[in-house]
Design a protein around this motif. Structure first.
Motif, PDB file in Angstrom:
ATOM      1  N   GLY A 261      29.251 -57.928  33.773  1.00  0.00           N
ATOM      2  CA  GLY A 261      30.781 -57.785  34.108  1.00  0.00           C
ATOM      3  C   GLY A 261      31.724 -58.736  33.548  1.00  0.00           C
ATOM      4  N   HIS A 262      31.232 -60.177  33.612  1.00  0.00           N
ATOM      5  CA  HIS A 262      31.735 -61.304  33.384  1.00  0.00           C
ATOM      6  C   HIS A 262      32.034 -61.363  31.885  1.00  0.00           C
ATOM      7  N   ALA A 263      30.936 -60.862  30.911  1.00  0.00           N
ATOM      8  CA  ALA A 263      31.029 -60.879  29.840  1.00  0.00           C
ATOM      9  C   ALA A 263      31.850 -60.060  29.055  1.00  0.00           C
ATOM     10  N   ARG A 264      32.099 -58.765  29.765  1.00  0.00           N
ATOM     11  CA  ARG A 264      32.942 -57.573  29.186  1.00  0.00           C
ATOM     12  C   ARG A 264      34.193 -58.029  29.590  1.00  0.00           C
ATOM     13  N   HIS A 265      34.468 -58.928  30.713  1.00  0.00           N
ATOM     14  CA  HIS A 265      35.853 -59.303  31.145  1.00  0.00           C
ATOM     15  C   HIS A 265      36.414 -60.291  30.023  1.00  0.00           C
ATOM     16  N   ALA A 266      35.620 -61.191  29.508  1.00  0.00           N
ATOM     17  CA  ALA A 266      35.955 -61.867  28.477  1.00  0.00           C
ATOM     18  C   ALA A 266      36.444 -61.547  27.212  1.00  0.00           C
ATOM     19  N   ALA A 267      35.707 -60.242  26.816  1.00  0.00           N
ATOM     20  CA  ALA A 267      36.041 -59.705  25.567  1.00  0.00           C
ATOM     21  C   ALA A 267      37.460 -59.022  25.881  1.00  0.00           C
ATOM     22  N   ILE A 268      37.789 -58.465  27.097  1.00  0.00           N
ATOM     23  CA  ILE A 268      39.014 -58.067  27.326  1.00  0.00           C
ATOM     24  C   ILE A 268      40.148 -58.883  27.029  1.00  0.00           C
ATOM     25  N   ARG A 280      36.477 -69.288  30.948  1.00  0.00           N
ATOM     26  CA  ARG A 280      36.076 -69.333  32.327  1.00  0.00           C
ATOM     27  C   ARG A 280      35.123 -67.871  32.731  1.00  0.00           C
ATOM     28  N   ALA A 281      35.339 -66.687  31.985  1.00  0.00           N
ATOM     29  CA  ALA A 281      34.793 -65.434  32.304  1.00  0.00           C
ATOM     30  C   ALA A 281      33.375 -65.575  31.674  1.00  0.00           C
TER      31      ALA A 281
END
Length: 411
Positions: A261-268, A280-281
Motif C-alpha cells: 500500500g505504501h509503495a503504490r502510494h509513493a508511485a502515485i 516518506r511513503a
C-alpha cells in the motif's frame, strides 16, 4: 415477467436491444477473432426469459459487455449440473490454452441424483486454475485472452455457488475467488490500456469482494483501482482509491500488505511531484517489508510478485514521475538485479523506465541501448517505448535517434 435483471442492466448501461447485440458481438470477436452473430431475436429470448442459460461464449460476452456475472444478469444454470461443452466453447478453450488456463468447465458426467454439495475441493480446483492464470499474466500481461479467461473463471465460481448448497465458508471462498479473477481481468485491461473495460471490471470485482468479506481481496481490488487511476493520470482519484486499501484492517495485521500500500502510494505521489511524500511513503514501504514474516500464509496473487524487487520498481516509477532521474535509474538497476525469473512483464516495464531515466539525464546512447534490449510484445511496454521515441526525437535528434528509429520500426 421476463428477465428483469437483464433489462435493468441494459437500462443502467443505456443500451437498446440492438446496441447490446452489437456489444456482445464485439466481445465475441475479441475472444475468438471472429465477429459474433447475435441478433435482436436472441436478445429478445434472453429478455423474455425463454433462454434461461445462454451458451458459455455468449455468457462471457455478456459479462464483458455489461460488467456483470451471468447470475447477476438473471440467468440461471440448469439444476444440478453445469452446461456441457459446445463448439463455441471449444474455440475459446483452444485460445485459453495459450495462457495455461482452460476456459469454462466441461462437465460430461451425468448430473447426480442427489442435490450437489459444493465444497472446498471445488474451490481449490478453481484456485489451481487461477494460479495458472496468474503465471500467464506475469509472463504476458495486458493480453485480451488473459482478461477473457479471468472473467470466464469468475463466471464459473458464481455459477458453482448457484449449483448446490454449501457452507458459509465455501460461499465466502467462492465469492473471493470470483472477485480475485475479475480483479485480474481488471489488471489485464489496465495493463493493455483498455481503461474503460478496467473501470467496468472494478465495479463487479468490488461487489464480489464485498460479498466474500475477504480483506485480502478487498485490498487487491481497491489497490488495483488506485493503480488504474495512476495510469489514467488522475492522482487525486488514485490516492483516494489506494487509501481505501491502505485503511483496511489487513494492513494492520500483515505488514506485507501495508508495504505494498505504501509503495503504490509513493508511485502515485510521484505524479504530484511531492518529493517529501514520495520519500516518506517509500521509507514506510521498506520498513514494513522488513517486518513482514516471510513464512506467513498469503494469497498467491500477492506472493507471486511483491518483494524487494517490486519496491525498487515502484520507487523507480515514483522518482521518474517526480523528475528525479538519477534516483530513478539507481532504483531500476536495484530492481533488475532482484527480479525473480517468472516476472517477465515486470522486468520489461522496469527496463523501459530505466531507459526513460537515462534519457532524462541526457544519456541518449545508453538509453537507446537499454531500450533496444526490451521485448516489446507487451502492450504497456510498447506504449512506453512510443513515448520514449517521441522524447528521444525531441531531446536528441540526429544519428542516435535515426539508429533507434530503424530498430523500433523493425521491432
Amino acid at each position: 415477467m421476463g428477465n428483469q435483471a437483464l433489462q435493468m442492466a441494459l437500462d443502467d448501461a443505456g443500451l437498446t436491444q440492438e446496441k447490446l447485440a452489437q456489444a456482445v458481438n464485439k466481445a465475441i470477436e475479441r475472444m475468438t477473432g471472429r465477429p459474433g452473430r447475435i441478433g435482436d431475436r436472441v436478445v429478445r429470448r434472453w429478455l423474455s426469459g425463454q433462454t434461461r442459460w445462454p451458451h458459455e461464449l455468449q455468457r462471457r460476452a455478456l459479462t464483458m459487455a455489461l460488467g456483470r456475472a451471468p447470475a447477476e444478469l438473471g440467468f440461471v444454470p440448469p439444476p444440478g449440473r453445469l452446461p456441457t461443452a459446445t463448439p463455441e466453447d471449444n474455440v475459446n478453450r483452444r485460445q485459453a490454452l495459450a495462457t495455461g488456463v482452460v476456459l469454462g468447465a466441461a462437465v460430461t458426467a451425468p448430473a447426480p441424483a442427489t442435490p450437489y454439495r459444493v465444497g472446498m475441493g471445488d474451490v481449490r480446483a478453481l484456485q489451481g486454475r487461477f494460479a495458472k492464470l496468474i503465471a500467464a499474466d506475469h509472463k504476458k500481461g495486458g493480453d485480451k485472452q488473459t482478461e477473457a479467461a479471468a472473467l470466464a473463471l469468475a463466471d464459473e465460481a458464481v455459477a458453482l455457488r448457484q449449483r448446490g448448497s454449501c457452507s458459509q465458508r465455501v460461499r465466502h471462498a467462492l465469492y473471493a475467488t470470483a472477485a480475485a479473477c475479475v480483479s485480474s481481468a481488471m489488471w489485464a485491461a489496465t495493463d493493455g490500456r483498455r481503461f474503460d473495460a478496467a473501470l467496468r471490471h472494478h465495479e463487479r470485482a468490488a461487489s464480489l469482494a464485498q460479498e466474500s468479506g475477504d480483506q485480502t481481496i478487498l485490498f487487491r481490488v481497491w489497490s488495483h483501482k488506485g493503480s488504474l487511476y495512476r495510469h489514467l493520470g488522475r492522482p487525486v482519484d488514485a490516492l483516494d482509491a489506494n487509501d481505501v486499501a491502505r485503511r483496511l484492517s489487513i494492513t494492520r495485521r500483515d505488514p506485507l500488505f501495508a508495504s505494498l500500500g505504501h509503495a503504490r502510494h509513493a508511485a502515485i505521489l510521484g505524479l504530484t511531484r511531492d518529493k517529501a511524500g514520495v520519500d516518506r511513503a517509500l521509507g514506510c514501504a521498506r520498513e514494513a517489508l522488513v517486518r513482514a514474516d516471510p513464512g506467513e500464509r498469503r494469497p498467491l496473487w500477492l506472493t507471486a510478485f511483491y518483494d524487494e524487487a517490486e519496491v525498487h520498481s515502484l520507487a523507480t516509477t515514483a522518482y521518474l514521475a517526480a523528475g528525479r532521474g538519477a534516483e530513478a535509474e539507481a532504483e531500476a538497476h536495484a530492481s533488475l538485479t532482484l527480479f525473480r525469473p517468472h516476472l517477465v512483464r515486470s522486468r520489461a516495464i522496469t527496463t523501459a523506465r530505466l531507459a526513460r531515466a537515462q534519457l532524462g539525464q541526457g544519456e541518449a546512447e545508453r538509453a537507446v541501448a537499454t531500450a533496444a534490449s526490451i521485448d516489446v510484445e507487451h502492450p504497456r511496454v510498447r506504449s512506453m517505448l512510443d513515448s520514449f521515441t517521441r522524447d528521444l526525437r525531441r531531446i536528441s535528434p540526429g544519428p542516435v535517434y535515426d539508429l533507434w528509429e530503424q530498430q523500433w520500426k523493425t521491432a
